[in-house]
Write an enzyme that holds these catalytic residues in place. Structure first.
Site, mmCIF file in Angstrom:
data_model
loop_
_atom_site.group_PDB
_atom_site.id
_atom_site.type_symbol
_atom_site.label_atom_id
_atom_site.label_comp_id
_atom_site.label_asym_id
_atom_site.label_seq_id
_atom_site.Cartn_x
_atom_site.Cartn_y
_atom_site.Cartn_z
ATOM 1 N N ASN A 203 -0.655 6.658 -0.158
ATOM 2 C CA ASN A 203 -0.773 5.498 0.402
ATOM 3 C C ASN A 203 0.480 4.644 -0.051
ATOM 4 O OD1 ASN A 203 -1.674 5.310 -1.912
ATOM 5 N ND2 ASN A 203 -3.363 4.231 -1.177
ATOM 6 N N SER A 368 -1.166 -6.943 5.223
ATOM 7 C CA SER A 368 -1.850 -7.328 3.992
ATOM 8 C C SER A 368 -2.404 -8.200 3.903
ATOM 9 C CB SER A 368 -0.837 -6.988 3.024
ATOM 10 O OG SER A 368 -0.577 -5.265 3.568
ATOM 11 N N HIS A 387 -10.055 -3.608 -2.602
ATOM 12 C CA HIS A 387 -8.824 -2.945 -3.169
ATOM 13 C C HIS A 387 -7.882 -2.559 -1.981
ATOM 14 C CE1 HIS A 387 -9.177 1.208 -2.593
ATOM 15 N NE2 HIS A 387 -7.817 1.378 -3.139
#
Length: 464
Positions: A203, A368, A387
């Site tokens: 990732n 994000s 997270h």
DNA sequence: ATGTGC
């Protein structure tokens, strides 16, 4: 186990001690109704219960809304252990020690970057080595590597890769005191020696983004973030070195379990008392690996700056913050009115001290988030928050479902340029393999474990 | 996550 959950409010579920024999504390799962439906059959919840059985645990065995199954401890799990009576466990930190995120910001506008986007992305892809087993042009002697393991991002700045402001805007100033490189195996050092400045795989990514939405103007301006401007996000960790440290100490801990007569519900939870020699050696090695990870992100950030400077001379990239998602820290907290010194394991979870920036990377092609830590998190979750999006499909399952799909073209249709080292990894990272990140962030925002500051949209992404 | 896997 799912029907043993008791809803406390819109974003909190309690897993009572009766759910599993030996639980010393209850589980606390941050989830709204959507996240609750995403909780896997039972396996991750069972892991929350298992962690609650470990010696010296204080408060709750926590699960953030991005929880999914991991090695021993769930990913998205947080647990604090009393420094004198508690344990330290490599499985509670994860294989990628101090995997984390660094964010850089700019005053470059989206319209300015569009004409050079392909060339810029190609230049970044060739400047930052990526993929499994990738190595860099930086060749270190073992003595230099020990210096990196002791000094972290400070080493990189001293070598001309970055500036003091980068360190001031990195967790712990970019260097953890107490790293013990003499307890890091030569095998781990050998694996890490040529990997400084590399992205890795899975990732991990390097992404050009644009600030899409601001939720908290004052906090955003303090972080050098303004609407419509370009940011760069670096998501990577401690590479083969951290992986080997984890592997080495899982073996050490398996032996320590018998020595200290510790009984756990799952072998993968192997651990040692914090105050034991095995515990202290792991903590020192973990810190060394974390210093390697912070140096790694510092170097990649510096290389990214050099590449950007060729395209946009006179328009610098500013540091926003650099924070770890896989780490255990000895911290002082107040729990039930009492001062406690605890070892907080955050595995796929972010520290969220009041006022501290929290960086949440989206999965490929998705947004994000930047958040800020709160007093509430300090009081309730040992200063911890989520997270990322968190997987819903295993890597294998995701690859199966991408057969016949052209993910690069699909991303392009969404307006995101993708350059990748491996097709297999692209499949593993398909957007459908993850939960909706906005829903995850909404839960921690509503629970006030951290508050939304800005939303960042991807423009171009480099995948390992 | 990882010089990817029993």
């Amino acid at each position: 186990m799912k029907n043993l959950l008791k809803r406390m409010d819109n974003v909190r579920l309690l897993l009572e001690k009766e759910a599993f024999p030996g639980m010393a504390v209850p589980g606390l799962i941050y989830a709204d109704h959507y996240i609750e439906t995403m909780l896997e059959q039972d396996s991750a919840l069972e892991q929350v219960a298992h962690v609650a059985c470990l010696p010296g645990i204080v408060g709750y065995s926590y699960a953030m809304p991005d929880i999914h199954w991991g090695y021993g401890f769930p990913i998205g799990g947080v647990a604090a252990f009393d420094v004198n009576e508690g344990i330290i466990s490599p499985g509670g930190v994860g294989y990628d020690i101090s995997c984390g995120v660094r964010l850089l910001s700019s005053y470059i506008k989206l319209a300015d970057i569009k004409p050079v986007l392909d060339a810029l992305t190609t230049a970044l892809f060739s400047a930052v080595p990526s993929g499994v087993g990738s190595s860099s042009a930086i060749r270190l002697s073992l003595k230099d590597l020990d210096d990196v393991l002791r000094k972290g991002a400070r080493w990189a700045v001293k070598e001309g890769m970055g500036m003091q402001d980068d360190l001031d805007r990195t967790e712990e100033g970019g260097c953890l005191d107490g790293a013990l490189c003499e307890f890091v195996s030569s095998r781990a050092k050998e694996r890490g020696k040529n990997q400084l400045g590399t992205l890795g795989s899975g990732n991990h990514f390097l992404e050009i983004q644009v600030v899409d939405e601001i939720f908290d103007k004052a906090a955003a301006s303090q972080m050098n973030l303004e609407s419509g401007s370009i940011t760069v996000m670096i998501h990577c960790g401690s590479r083969g070195l951290g992986h080997q440290v984890c592997d080495d100490y899982l073996k050490v801990m398996r032996r320590a379990m018998a020595k200290y007569k510790i009984d756990v519900p799952d072998r993968q939870l192997c651990c040692a008392p914090i105050q034991s020699e095995e515990g202290q050696q792991y903590i020192g090695s973990m810190k060394a690996a974390a210093n390697f990870a912070m140096a790694n992100r510092q170097i990649i950030g510096s290389v990214v700056r050099d590449v950007f400077a060729q395209f946009f001379p006179g328009k610098p990239l500013f540091p926003v913050y650099d924070v770890s998602h896989n780490m255990a820290h000895i911290e002082k907290h107040i729990w039930e009115g009492r001062k406690r010194e605890v070892c907080v394991h955050r595995k796929g979870a972010t520290r969220a001290f009041e006022g501290q920036p929290v960086l949440i990377p989206g999965s490929m092609g998705t947004a994000s988030y930047v958040l800020v830590g709160t007093k509430k998190a300090e009081m309730e979750s040992f200063a911890s928050t989520c997270h990322g999006a968190g997987r819903v499909l295993s890597r294998n399952e995701a690859v199966k479902r991408t057969r016949g799909q052209n993910l690069v073209r699909e991303m392009a249709d969404r307006g995101v340029t993708v350059k990748a080292d491996s097709f297999r990894t692209l499949g593993e990272e398909m957007p459908e393999a993850y939960k909706d990140i906005s829903a995850v962030v909404e839960v921690v925002h509503q629970a006030q474990l951290s508050l939304k500051v800005a939303k960042l949209k991807p423009v171009a992404v480099i995948k390992g």
